[in-house]
Structure formats: structure tokens, C-alpha cells
Design an enzyme around this catalytic site. Structure first.
Site, PDB file in Angstrom:
ATOM      1  CG  LEU A   1      -1.730   1.281   1.468  1.00 26.54           C
ATOM      2  CD1 LEU A   1      -2.695   1.544   0.313  1.00 26.54           C
ATOM      3  CD2 LEU A   1      -2.482   1.194   2.804  1.00 26.54           C
TER       4      LEU A   1
ATOM      5  CD  GLU B   1      -0.121  -2.111   9.660  1.00 30.20           C
ATOM      6  OE1 GLU B   1      -1.201  -1.682   9.216  1.00 30.20           O
ATOM      7  OE2 GLU B   1       0.700  -2.731   8.959  1.00 30.20           O
TER       8      GLU B   1
ATOM      9  N   GLY C   1      -3.940  -5.683  10.657  1.00 29.80           N
ATOM     10  CA  GLY C   1      -2.548  -5.305  10.871  1.00 29.80           C
ATOM     11  C   GLY C   1      -2.347  -4.581  12.183  1.00 29.80           C
TER      12      GLY C   1
ATOM     13  NE  ARG D   1      25.716  -3.472  36.914  1.00 33.40           N
ATOM     14  CZ  ARG D   1      26.943  -3.383  36.463  1.00 33.40           C
ATOM     15  NH1 ARG D   1      27.673  -4.490  36.314  1.00 33.40           N
ATOM     16  NH2 ARG D   1      27.471  -2.221  36.137  1.00 33.40           N
TER      17      ARG D   1
END
Length: 380
Positions: free
Chosen positions: A125, A360, A238, A264
Site C-alpha cells: 500500500l 499501521e 494489521g 546486578r
């Protein structure tokens, strides 16, 4: 691709997709990103797992999967690699259009192979100037003896480097038409686009159609019908995939930060015990849950044939894509310099998440659309 499988032997589930992603995607996703492509063996594995188009009807080689489960699968794939999820998205859009509006002959020709992944589809598209505004596209399809002549340029086509068939939108004398164009058709020129900010392995391309001769049966649906088809159907699907995939990014950020903070230590103590770190992780947990509920709600409405699914999907995509961008930034912050290197998954999440706010329907388009619906409802 390898031999065609006529649909998955067992319908995929969210759990099976999670196991697939953990084994075949996550360990290699950073390598895909560096190579800027997804390897053929993974494309074949996706087909064998029944993940390309499981929503297709069983008679077309699919599993007839409901949209909520479909969303869960795309979340899991998005958790592992947004590039792989993007390939699933555009293939979904192309194959769904054929199932919904194709002729019996088109369905028989294309859908079993698309369900198996033996034929991969791409959605054409977007154009260099018009973007994804279907009213502004310049590609044209004119009538010729026995069919059509297609001319135009499409850009930022996900999967365009690898796709076997393109679903191409072009202006006709009656409006907008959608055409199935095999990659091998004379006059089709594919140019890879490299160095993209995010979803680098999604094999983007510019696709040029030089007076491409198409048979009459290349047209999907009635001539001039495609504008409404795009707005009400294909793009909505989509957006739904992107919403679910964005939740996957949030979940990936959460998983990475929880694991990193747990092992950590800094001069102020264990990273996991610092309030700013816990606040970031708490927000990730909350938004992952919220985003998941939003896309699942939109999926249930779509399964029920409720027109409210369109706005529910807009809301889900808006929330999840913005959340993904915010939490990917926070994930890099939690990891510090260790999150900025070329091999840091959170750096990939950060780049991929930015793309989710654009594709989208950009964040700004979502805001305009959602607000307009609110004004319309308040005027009743």
C-alpha cells in the site's frame, strides 16, 4: 521454501508459540537484526509450526484460529523478535484478504500454500509520497486486453525482499483495486532497503511495477472496492497484530530488566532493591497486563462480528505501542551502558518499539481517530 503442508497437524496455541519462540527465535534474534534478514530455515520452521496463517479456515489449510489466540501468538513472537512478527503481520493481511474477498479459484490457488508458508505474501500500500494514505496513492492499474497493466512504486514494504506474491493497491478508473502480483511477473523490480532504524530483519524493500501485465484474475474483489476493504478489514487486522506484538515488546523489556536487576549490584546495593528500578518494573508489569486485556477485548469483539472491534483495536494499538516505546527506553536506562551495545537485546527493543508508534497508523493518527469517536459518542 520446502514442501507444502496442507495446514498444521495440530492448531498452534499461545503456549506452543511461546515454546517455539524460546527455542528458535530469542537465541538468534540479535543475529537476525545484525544480518538484516530472517534465515530461510526459520521461515520453514514457522510454516511447520503452523504459525503463518492459522486463522485461515481448515478447508484453506489453516486451523480456523480465533482472534484472541491469534493475538496471543503474535504477542509471543513479538516478545522474541519484532521483525519476525512483522513478517507474520503482512502475510496475515495478504492471506486474510484473499480468504475474505478472493474468488474460489484464487483461494484454491493461493491459500493452502500461504497457510503453509510455501508462498509468502507482502502488503503493498505505502508509497514514497502518499505514505499509507489510500486516497493519495499514485500507482495505477489500467484495463488492457485480457486483464490489467500495473504501474507504480511501493516503498517500506515489509517482507518485500522475500515475498512470493504481493497484494498491491492501485488506482483504477472506478476507484481503487487490489491485485495479486507474483514476484516472478515480468516488470516487477525489488530493491532492498537496509539500515532501517528498527525491525531491521523484516527485509524491507521498494517494489516498482513497470507496466506489469496481469491477467483478469489478479483482481481481488470488485474493481473500485479496495478502499473500503483496506480501511475496514485489512489494516484493522494489521493494527491488531502490532498491538499484540507491542505488548510482547513490553513483556520482553520486563523479562530483561527483572533478570538484570536481580543479578546486578552497584555501590548503593543490589539493583533490584533500588526504588527507581522497582518503579520501572512495576510499571512494565502493569502495562503488559493492561495492553494484553485491551487486545484480547478487541479480538473477542472481532470473533463476535461486533463492529466495535475497529475502535477497540485502535485503542489497543495506541496504548500498547506507546507503552512499548516508553518501557523500551526505561529498559535501556535500567541496563545503563550495558544496554547500549550492539549485542544488547534491550537496544533492539528500543529501536523496534519506535517503529511500532509509526506503522499501521501513527500515534498521532490513533489520537485523532480515538478522539473523533469520543466526540461522536458524546453528541448522541
Amino acid at each position: 521454501m520446502t514442501a507444502v503442508h496442507l495446514g498444521p497437524a495440530v492448531a498452534p496455541t499461545r503456549d506452543s508459540a511461546r515454546a517455539f519462540v524460546d527455542e528458535h527465535v530469542i537465541p538468534h534474534a540479535d543475529a537476525f537484526d545484525r544480518a538484516e534478514r530472517v534465515p530461510e530455515d526459520l521461515l520453514d520452521r514457522i510454516g511447520a509450526a503452523g504459525l503463518w496463517a492459522p486463522f485461515l479456515a481448515p478447508e484453506h489449510g489453516g486451523a480456523g484460529l480465533d482472534m484472541v489466540t491469534f493475538g496471543g501468538i503474535h504477542e509471543e513472537v513479538g516478545r522474541g523478535c519484532s521483525s519476525v512478527r512483522s513478517l507474520l503481520t503482512v502475510h496475515t493481511m495478504a492471506s486474510w484478504a484473499v480468504q475474505r474477498w478472493g474468488t474460489p479459484e484464487q483461494r484454491e490457488r493461493w491459500l493452502p500454500a500461504m497457510a503453509a508458508g510455501a508462498v509468502l505474501g507482502a502488503f503493498c500500500l505505502t508509497e514514497p509520497q502518499a505514505g499509507s494514505d489510500i486516497q493519495g496513492i499514485e500507482a495505477t492499474a489500467r484495463r488492457r486486453a485480457g486483464g490489467w497493466a500495473l504501474t507504480g512504486t511501493k516503498k517500506w514494504i515489509t517482507g518485500g525482499q522475500r515475498a512470493d506474491v504481493f497484494l498491491v493497491f492501485a488506482r483504477t478508473a472506478r476507484g481503487t483495486g487490489a491485485f495479486l502480483v507474483p514476484r516472478t511477473t515480468p516488470g516487477v523490480e525489488v530493491t532492498p532497503i537496509r539500515g532501517i532504524l528498527g525491525t531491521r530483519a523484516s527485509m524491507l524493500a521498494e517494489v516498482v511495477f513497470h507496466d506489469v501485465a496481469l491477467d483478469e484474475d489478479a483482481l481481488v474483489g470488485p474493481d473500485g472496492f479496495a478502499s473500503g476493504m483496506v480501511v475496514t478489514g485489512v489494516l484493522d487486522l494489521g493494527r491488531y497484530s502490532v498491538a499484540a506484538g507491542s505488548v510482547g515488546i513490553v513483556q520482553a523489556c520486563l523479562d530483561a530488566c527483572a533478570a538484570y536487576a536481580d543479578r546486578r549490584s552497584v555501590s548503593a546495593g543490589a539493583l533490584r532493591d533500588l526504588h527507581p528500578i522497582r518503579a520501572k518494573i512495576s510499571d512494565m508489569v502493569t502495562d503488559a497486563h493492561a495492553g494484553r486485556l485491551l487486545y484480547e477485548h478487541a479480538g473477542r469483539l472481532r470473533d463476535q462480528g461486533d463492529a466495535g472491534t475497529l475502535m477497540a483495536t485502535f485503542v489497543a494499538k495506541y496504548f500498547a505501542s506507546v507503552a512499548a516505546a516508553r518501557h523500551a527506553s526505561a529498559a535501556v536506562q535500567v541496563h545503563g551502558a550495558n544496554g547500549c551495545g550492539p549485542d544488547a537485546p534491550v537496544a533492539r527493543f528500543y529501536r523496534d518499539a519506535k517503529v511500532m508508534e509509526i506503522i499501521e497508523g501513527s500515534t498521532e493518527i490513533q489520537q485523532l481517530t480515538i478522539a473523533e469517536d469520543a466526540f461522536r459518542r458524546s453528541a448522541r
